[in-house]
Motif scaffolding. Sequence first.
Motif, mmCIF file in Angstrom:
data_model
loop_
_atom_site.group_PDB
_atom_site.id
_atom_site.type_symbol
_atom_site.label_atom_id
_atom_site.label_comp_id
_atom_site.label_asym_id
_atom_site.label_seq_id
_atom_site.Cartn_x
_atom_site.Cartn_y
_atom_site.Cartn_z
ATOM 1 N N ASP A 46 -13.303 -10.653 -0.652
ATOM 2 C CA ASP A 46 -12.254 -10.237 -1.553
ATOM 3 C C ASP A 46 -11.504 -9.201 -0.649
ATOM 4 N N PHE A 47 -10.323 -8.719 -1.235
ATOM 5 C CA PHE A 47 -9.375 -8.030 -0.693
ATOM 6 C C PHE A 47 -9.874 -6.606 -0.275
ATOM 7 N N ILE A 48 -10.451 -6.047 -1.193
ATOM 8 C CA ILE A 48 -11.131 -4.587 -1.146
ATOM 9 C C ILE A 48 -12.160 -4.691 0.164
ATOM 10 N N SER A 49 -13.205 -5.521 -0.034
ATOM 11 C CA SER A 49 -14.184 -5.782 0.872
ATOM 12 C C SER A 49 -13.397 -6.099 2.429
ATOM 13 N N PHE A 50 -12.559 -6.918 2.432
ATOM 14 C CA PHE A 50 -12.003 -7.357 3.451
ATOM 15 C C PHE A 50 -11.261 -6.176 4.283
ATOM 16 N N SER A 51 -10.529 -5.521 3.491
ATOM 17 C CA SER A 51 -9.698 -4.498 4.145
ATOM 18 C C SER A 51 -10.431 -3.368 4.474
ATOM 19 N N ARG A 52 -11.479 -2.939 3.846
ATOM 20 C CA ARG A 52 -12.465 -2.096 3.994
ATOM 21 C C ARG A 52 -13.033 -2.311 5.541
ATOM 22 N N ALA A 53 -13.317 -3.565 5.884
ATOM 23 C CA ALA A 53 -14.168 -4.032 7.001
ATOM 24 C C ALA A 53 -13.197 -4.116 8.061
ATOM 25 N N LEU A 54 -12.040 -4.264 7.928
ATOM 26 C CA LEU A 54 -11.074 -4.378 9.172
ATOM 27 C C LEU A 54 -10.302 -2.941 9.316
ATOM 28 N N ILE A 55 -10.139 -2.242 8.337
ATOM 29 C CA ILE A 55 -9.222 -0.828 8.617
ATOM 30 C C ILE A 55 -10.436 0.098 8.484
ATOM 31 N N SER A 56 -10.615 0.635 10.016
ATOM 32 C CA SER A 56 -11.386 1.783 10.067
ATOM 33 C C SER A 56 -10.435 2.988 10.561
ATOM 34 N N GLN A 57 -11.112 4.167 10.467
ATOM 35 C CA GLN A 57 -10.450 5.705 10.905
ATOM 36 C C GLN A 57 -10.337 5.236 12.389
ATOM 37 N N ASN A 58 -11.102 4.704 12.941
ATOM 38 C CA ASN A 58 -10.988 4.640 14.398
ATOM 39 C C ASN A 58 -9.727 3.776 14.784
ATOM 40 N N ARG A 59 -9.401 2.612 13.950
ATOM 41 C CA ARG A 59 -8.259 1.924 14.426
ATOM 42 C C ARG A 59 -6.821 2.731 13.849
ATOM 43 N N ALA B 286 7.906 -10.058 -5.369
ATOM 44 C CA ALA B 286 6.864 -10.836 -6.370
ATOM 45 C C ALA B 286 5.820 -9.627 -6.507
ATOM 46 N N VAL B 287 5.179 -9.406 -7.779
ATOM 47 C CA VAL B 287 4.077 -8.679 -7.766
ATOM 48 C C VAL B 287 2.733 -9.529 -7.351
ATOM 49 N N LEU B 288 2.016 -8.783 -6.502
ATOM 50 C CA LEU B 288 0.933 -9.044 -5.875
ATOM 51 C C LEU B 288 -0.339 -8.485 -6.448
ATOM 52 N N LEU B 289 -1.391 -9.023 -6.953
ATOM 53 C CA LEU B 289 -2.332 -8.619 -7.770
ATOM 54 C C LEU B 289 -3.686 -8.994 -6.995
ATOM 55 N N PRO B 290 -4.038 -8.821 -5.779
ATOM 56 C CA PRO B 290 -5.085 -9.480 -4.878
ATOM 57 C C PRO B 290 -6.505 -9.414 -5.624
ATOM 58 N N MET B 291 -6.674 -8.634 -6.401
ATOM 59 C CA MET B 291 -7.783 -8.712 -7.268
ATOM 60 C C MET B 291 -7.686 -8.622 -8.706
ATOM 61 N N TYR C 77 -4.821 2.740 -0.801
ATOM 62 C CA TYR C 77 -4.458 2.107 -1.991
ATOM 63 C C TYR C 77 -5.411 2.517 -2.949
ATOM 64 N N ASN C 78 -4.859 2.603 -4.255
ATOM 65 C CA ASN C 78 -5.704 2.879 -5.593
ATOM 66 C C ASN C 78 -6.711 1.405 -5.888
ATOM 67 N N THR C 79 -7.932 1.655 -5.730
ATOM 68 C CA THR C 79 -8.611 0.559 -5.917
ATOM 69 C C THR C 79 -8.603 -0.157 -7.431
ATOM 70 N N GLY C 80 -8.292 1.030 -8.002
ATOM 71 C CA GLY C 80 -8.641 0.340 -9.585
ATOM 72 C C GLY C 80 -10.164 0.035 -10.002
ATOM 73 N N ASN C 81 -10.230 -0.654 -11.006
ATOM 74 C CA ASN C 81 -11.413 -1.181 -11.433
ATOM 75 C C ASN C 81 -11.547 -2.633 -11.898
ATOM 76 N N PRO C 82 -11.378 -3.456 -10.690
ATOM 77 C CA PRO C 82 -11.305 -4.930 -10.898
ATOM 78 C C PRO C 82 -12.669 -5.554 -11.327
ATOM 79 N N SER C 83 -12.605 -6.614 -12.124
ATOM 80 C CA SER C 83 -13.996 -7.518 -12.187
ATOM 81 C C SER C 83 -14.407 -7.877 -11.289
#
Length: 387
Positions: free
Chosen positions: A70-83, A274-279, A321-327
């Motif tokens: 999912d977007f949150i997991s994928f983005s956290r895996a790719l976006i590091s402080q080092n990058r 367009a309004v994009l709601l990835p989760m 980004y604000n993660t919110g509380n997705p299902s």
Amino acid sequence: MRLALAFTLLASTAHAQTCGGPVGAFIEGVKAEAQAAGIPAATADSFFQGAQIDDAVLRADRAQGVFQKDFISFSRALISQNRIDNGRVYSQRNDATFDAIEARFGIPRGVLLAFWAFETDYGQVQGSFNTRNALLTLAHDCRRPDLFRPQLIAAIELYRRGGMNPASTTGAWAGEIGQLQKLPREIVEKGMDGDGDGVVDLKSSSADALMTGANVLSSLGWRANEPWLQEINVPESLDWSLTGLNQKATVANWAARGVTARNGNLGSANLPAAVLLPMGRNGPAFLAYPNFDVYFDWNKSFVYVTTAAYFATRLEGAPVYNTGNPSPPLTGSQMQQLQQKLTARGHDVGGIDGILGAKTREAVQAEQVRLGLPADAWPTVDLLNRL
């Protein structure tokens, strides 16, 4: 990583779908097609000397499960402080090139820095697969020959121009070359000499790689000096069926519906978006502008595109980004079950692959509307059970 561009070199399409069979016969067919496109026979013969199928390429092609995240997991895996930190370093180091790109193409540096980071960690990890063999393998394989056979012929043309060495040029498993991982026909058509040395070298020259990447984006329709993605706040009263990349309205219309920028101001009032709601409606929310569509010509993966576009905003100064509380997201097997059920109902989900891509999202949203559920295109276990 993009696999489809117009390749003006090719005049013949007679062999476009040919694949499989004895490798030697296949290579002879490719040589004939290359010669029909104007490449000397001796060049094609030289290009294929020592060529062989690489089984490791096929294994890599079949193992792309990372896009099931999912977007949150994928983005956290790719976006590091080092990058992020290295983004600042490489931005300063290539300041003149980025300034030239923005002046010529109107593309902010964050956009290219994000691709540069994800593709090769700013040129540090460019891949060790022999490019010729990778393209030969994927063109010979019958899963996507229409995508890779033209790239193989483009590689012969690139070799003719002195742009690669078939025996020693290496890159990604899918045949991309250089710091921004461009395929041969992109290099043939859009390669640019960014450092002024008279040579287009996407492996060793950051300036060449960045300028070429900008030229590719521009040719795909990048709208100069316009936004691409912006985090937003959306009201709970929003009609969720109006969300999704295939539902565009002007920024003024979205503002009238209660959409606001999380930081700063929304784009120009007359811009389509367009309004994009990835989760889904309870997760992160973004406004996707016309330039966001260009990302899908760089890479077809919804989660990669969304993450790359978001990371570009981070590199331009946007907050996390604000993660919110997705299902909770569906598992890979649950997603495949969902895709099977959606297909049985007549929806085109783009294949039963366990990946929540754009087509699966559209089908989910249509079924949510039919069932009277909040139509935010985010699949849940409840939706799976109802189907």
